[in-house]
Scaffold this active site. Sequence first.
Site, short mmCIF file in Angstrom:
data_model
loop_
_atom_site.label_atom_id
_atom_site.label_comp_id
_atom_site.label_asym_id
_atom_site.label_seq_id
_atom_site.Cartn_x
_atom_site.Cartn_y
_atom_site.Cartn_z
N LYS A 292 15.81 -1.09 -4.51
CA LYS A 292 15.48 0.06 -3.68
C LYS A 292 16.74 0.63 -3.05
O LYS A 292 17.58 -0.11 -2.54
CB LYS A 292 14.50 -0.35 -2.58
CG LYS A 292 13.04 -0.17 -2.94
CD LYS A 292 12.15 -0.29 -1.72
CE LYS A 292 10.73 0.10 -2.07
NZ LYS A 292 9.84 0.07 -0.89
N GLU A 379 -6.80 -0.84 2.47
CA GLU A 379 -7.49 -0.41 3.68
C GLU A 379 -8.93 -0.93 3.75
O GLU A 379 -9.41 -1.30 4.83
CB GLU A 379 -7.49 1.12 3.76
CG GLU A 379 -6.13 1.73 4.05
CD GLU A 379 -5.23 1.86 2.83
OE1 GLU A 379 -4.06 2.27 2.99
OE2 GLU A 379 -5.70 1.55 1.71
N ARG A 407 -10.06 5.71 2.45
CA ARG A 407 -10.24 4.71 1.40
C ARG A 407 -11.15 3.57 1.84
O ARG A 407 -11.54 2.74 1.02
CB ARG A 407 -8.86 4.17 1.00
CG ARG A 407 -7.95 5.21 0.36
CD ARG A 407 -6.47 4.91 0.54
NE ARG A 407 -6.06 3.63 0.02
CZ ARG A 407 -5.63 3.42 -1.23
NH1 ARG A 407 -5.58 4.43 -2.08
NH2 ARG A 407 -5.26 2.23 -1.62
#
Length: 635
Positions: A292, A379, A407
Amino acid sequence: MLYTIRHTKNMLLEKISSPQDLKKLKPDELSGLAKEIRQRIIEVVSQTGGHIASSLGAVELIIALHYCLDTPNDKITFDVGHQAYAHKILTGRNKDFSRLRQYQGISGFLSKDESIYDVFTTGHSSNAVSLALGLACAKDILPEEKYFKVAAVIGDGSLSGGLCFEGLNNAGHLKKDILVVLNTNELSIAPNVGALSTYLNKIISLPIYNHFKDSLENFVQSRMPKGSQLIKLANKFEEGLKGLFVPGILFEELGFRYFGPLDGHDLNKLIPAIKNILNIKGPKLLHVITVKGKGYLPAQNQPVKFHGTGPFEIATGKTLTNAESGLKTYTEVFGAKLIELAKENKKITAITAAMPEGTGLDKFRDTYPKRFFDVGIAEGHAVCFAAGLARAGAKPVIAIYSSFLQRAYDQIVEDVALQNLPVIFAIDRAGIVGEDGVTHQGTFDISFLRTIPNLVVMAPKDGPELETMLEFALNLDKPVSIRYPRDKIPNPRVKITNKLQTNHKLELGKAEIFKEGKDFLVIALGSMVYPALEAIEILEKEGLSGMLINARFVKPLDIALFKALGAKTKFIFTVEEGILDGGFGSAVNEIINNRLTKIALPANFIPQGSRDILLDKYGLTANGIANKIKEVING
């Protein structure tokens, strides 16, 4: 430590207006192109903000995919789109890339309305495999469709979402031609990407190996009585051999041929592997490992900070702040208050779905690590998990962005509200989010929460009221949601020309008479209370006197107060930072019989742009509210 970006002319990037141009480059030029793309991303995102760390890490991977695939005929689905800046640059959007995340500019995520190369508009996690599988099945059942290849790019965070596993499970069962590229960046490359692993993956991805394997299986099964058992034995040997060097057994058991892990920054390995793997029938998974923030040291050293960042100084990576940086945000006030309350109440727990920094729970995590839970990008699980905590006697507080809470709708209804459990939903980024755009705007939560039985829905007008609401919610023995915007706390220097009747005491379902007036009535919710107050002050200069109510509650409503006050005035207005249809105004309208004007966001998908620009566009500023009130009163 200072970082210096070498400003070189983008000689190679200037030649690329589509992936077809990419194929014209010599193989040894591709690494140079990757450097130019990284420089472009760093320069632009330092001005616009954005998701830079993941995109810098995926540059070579995206070059390799477009080099090997025939896009847009072949399809690539991206999970979320955090990794897709190089994809945008390579697919004809380089000239406009400087307008990234700006109003009427380039979206920060994938957008089907922006480019034919973006198959779907996406901004939420874990759906790429399911979308890709649907494409792969469609080409087999629709005779008019010409053949195309399908690839899905997912990150390791995607695997924390159940939807991703549902897609993988179904894809492995259906045996359709699909390539899933798993890009991980939390693992060390060294143990798994050595000479032996590279050689092994090179061998098992070669066409001659797979052709021989398929031919051998057909021969053995047709000529030998116990051929199937031998084939199973041979496959077990291959799995065991691969299991010694690669973590691919899970995906093999799901029905995928597993390849990897490969160094995701080595184009000399990526391109031959992808070309070979694409020719293998059935579901395949290529595992690559990347860094990253690759190519920009501040992002490499602080990948969490640079996951999503505002504008920054390239030399230092320091975030650029505005003149009102001294003002706290709603998120900061929430996080600090929860820590304060948790000191006295040992039952308080905090839950987030992979967003501790974004939701302000990072300090709670550091202060009370045993009472903090990051469940990953899941979630629905977060809400079910909170229900379990609450049933056992804990006081769970779930901090989730408004658009992400969508969600978990079923779990809110079935596992929390139906059980009437004291779970608190701290709904961050409610309303206009801004530059993250259409997939992240938190405009629907009022409408989809206010119809759920047992659930209390609140919205604070400022920081002190948010603190009061949080404490109040923890003392209620029922589910509660508190929505607040991605914004600074209202500036206390706002001039007040009339004495306000501010009451910090909170009572369930009771609104606050914030300002007296006689010509019209405004009932404002949460973030719209102070803009409505300023609007009334603007109109006072024109001789109009308005009463302002701070609603505080969407559910239960202060029915008695609204009916009593509504009966005394001809002009009634509601103001909210949510959608017009089914929102707070609709709830009030249901009890005072269609005699009000609703000022709210349209029931549309709201594009990207700064919060100030969008609130002005949709009339949710002081001037916009004042103009609407004056327009109605003047007929």
